[in-house]
Scaffold this active site. Sequence first.
Site, mmCIF file in Angstrom:
data_model
loop_
_atom_site.group_PDB
_atom_site.id
_atom_site.type_symbol
_atom_site.label_atom_id
_atom_site.label_comp_id
_atom_site.label_asym_id
_atom_site.label_seq_id
_atom_site.Cartn_x
_atom_site.Cartn_y
_atom_site.Cartn_z
ATOM 1 C CG HIS A 140 54.913 57.184 13.262
ATOM 2 N ND1 HIS A 140 55.141 56.325 14.411
ATOM 3 C CD2 HIS A 140 53.882 57.996 13.624
ATOM 4 C CE1 HIS A 140 53.983 56.544 15.265
ATOM 5 N NE2 HIS A 140 53.523 57.515 14.648
ATOM 6 N NE ARG A 147 44.554 68.977 12.753
ATOM 7 C CZ ARG A 147 45.143 69.398 11.743
ATOM 8 N NH1 ARG A 147 46.247 69.800 11.410
ATOM 9 N NH2 ARG A 147 44.397 69.325 10.467
ATOM 10 C CD GLU A 181 35.611 69.851 11.407
ATOM 11 O OE1 GLU A 181 36.952 69.509 11.096
ATOM 12 O OE2 GLU A 181 35.558 70.196 12.510
ATOM 13 C CG ASN A 218 41.959 68.169 6.266
ATOM 14 O OD1 ASN A 218 42.146 68.385 5.089
ATOM 15 N ND2 ASN A 218 42.735 68.092 7.310
ATOM 16 C CG ASP A 219 36.685 65.738 9.434
ATOM 17 O OD1 ASP A 219 36.740 64.629 9.307
ATOM 18 O OD2 ASP A 219 37.513 66.495 10.463
ATOM 19 N NE ARG A 255 40.862 63.452 7.584
ATOM 20 C CZ ARG A 255 40.994 64.532 8.795
ATOM 21 N NH1 ARG A 255 39.739 65.035 8.902
ATOM 22 N NH2 ARG A 255 42.146 64.902 8.987
ATOM 23 C CB CYS A 302 42.316 75.487 9.251
ATOM 24 S SG CYS A 302 40.889 74.847 10.110
HETATM 25 C C1 PEP Z 1 39.672 69.576 8.852
HETATM 26 O O1 PEP Z 1 38.781 68.553 8.990
HETATM 27 O O2 PEP Z 1 39.754 69.955 7.687
HETATM 28 C C2 PEP Z 1 40.577 69.902 9.968
HETATM 29 C C3 PEP Z 1 41.563 70.972 9.828
HETATM 30 O O3 PEP Z 1 40.443 69.079 11.129
HETATM 31 P P1 PEP Z 1 41.215 67.802 11.171
HETATM 32 O O4 PEP Z 1 42.289 67.552 10.133
HETATM 33 O O5 PEP Z 1 42.180 67.878 12.471
HETATM 34 O O6 PEP Z 1 40.020 67.032 11.468
HETATM 35 MG MG MG Z 2 38.358 68.237 10.966
#
Ligand code: PEP
Ligand code: MG
Length: 593
Positions: free
Chosen positions: A194, A301, A439, A462-463, A473, A510
């Site tokens: 946090h 989200r 993703e 990210n995924d 990650r 995103c």
């Molecule tokens: C991603 O995986 O890039 C994504 C935007 O989703 P999250 O980070 O919520 O898994």
């Molecule tokens: Mg994701």
Amino acid sequence: MSIVLHGVSAGKGVAIGRARLIVRGFDEVPQRNLAAEEVAVETERFEAAIKATRRQLEQLRNSIPENAPTELGAFISLHLMLLTDVTLSREPVDIIEDQRINAEWALKIQTERLSEQFDAIDDEYLRERKQDMLQVAERIHNNLIGLSNPFKISSDLLNDTIIIAHDLSPADTVHFRDQQITGFVTDAGGPTSHTAILGRSLDIPSVIGLRQARHLISEDEWVIVDGSNGVLIINPDDIVLAEYRRKLREFRTKKRELNKLKDTAATTQDGINIELLANIESAEDIKTLNKAGADGVGLFRSEYLYLNRDSLPSEDEQFAVYSEIVKKLKGKPLTIRTADLGVDKNPRWFGQNGSINGCTNPALGLTGIRLSLAEPVMFRTQMRAILRAAQFGPVNMMWPMITSVEELKQCRIHFETAQRQLTERNEPFGLPKIGCMIEIPSAALTVSVLLKLTDFISIGTNDLIQYTLSVDRGDDAVSYLYQPAHPAVLNLLFHIIRTANRMGKPVSICGEMAGDTHYTRLLLAMGLRRFSMNPANLLAVKDVIIHSHINQLEDELPKVIRNDDPEKSERLLKQLNEIAHHTDTTLKSMLAD
Ligand code: PEP
Ligand code: MG
């Protein structure tokens, strides 16, 4: 002698100032054995400290300043929840009674026990909640020793104060804006703690997770916080100080310049318009979206509506939130991702530690769309709420973690059922555009089939990086392997973007890559025209865009894409960024001539 320490970057930018050490906590806990007749007095003292702590937290929650980060209320509620848990509010009393020791000592023993239990948790996110527990325990302790606000900074402090603490609670950081704190560093905290999240959204240069910093710094000593690079310099020499003063001036000027770009169109030098969207987690975030001048929401989200509660959110409840956001956006598009639950985002009814039904590998288990398909009532309820909100403005609905066309077909069947259910109820609704996230490598490689069944796609880097490189990650131990510029990732990205563009379907990113200026030019060269990111990064990305010439970047792209050596990747990317920058300067000087 100056010392350089490396930690985790929280808030970006540079701060130079004098150290203000926040010393508190369990460092010097008085330890006393009690006579039998003293036990009752001691338990009463402990209970009074619990009550005082609750009062303070409630007061704080009710007086959150307007300009405080939106997450703050939730964090304080979490602290209140931890406070009422028997492990903190009752078990220390048992220790006082059983071992006949004073309240501070009993609390310390209990805190150490709880810390050990937290350390044994596998899930990084939950493990980091240990800091929240310690912050609450510290507050109880301070009330026991009659120190209700050890953090209070006297008004005679100069504006160049840099807070050095073992850890800072969200409640502490509320005071930062008013008190003109220049920067802060902490010993504790990981990238998803946090403290890190707040550091970023408060926009104060900060470095966390420095481990022993507090013991190496003396009160009033000069320190430099390089929040962008996660570096702390203690007692810098004159040369370093001069260099950082220059960086600080540069950073401030840059920030002022960036703020001027709010209403500037994100158009490249060769006249191509780029859409810049925001990632949000609640209706509150629309304020920051507007401040950054975003073109709409590229990722809401929605799973955050499902967390910190014992039951599922109802259709009406969700409808209220979605329609509030649609209305606040005043015609700008809202992309709602259906609940992406599982792994680190687990509602209480899921069980502990991200393990659904004892699953030991949740990232590969019943997560994202798989979970929604396994819970069709929950899935259709959410889609009905989205359909209803779509009558008030442009709404896109996006399905997360799609792996195959089969899943997409199943989603579509549920979507049609949701529409039929609303029609039968005579409930008015609008029709959202339908998209999915890309993703997972299987989705990336078969994207052309998925595109036939969707109106748009959004790449979750990210995924995608996590699954392509097989790197968790959220795990610090393997973070050095998490490489967005790995040739395998870049080739997948290029394939997805090119395919979508060829088929005339909108594609965005995103994931975090979209908000990182290091990759902006590369993504432009690949053909990306829609970026969605944390609003805090938007103006910096816009700045790169308006100084870029896509035609020239495209010429350089084949070199990067053809490379299959991960070690060369970063160097090529740097060259791409430098070539473009150099060209801009040349263009500018040509125009000036
Ligand atoms: C991603 O995986 O890039 C994504 C935007 O989703 P999250 O980070 O919520 O898994
Ligand atoms: Mg994701």
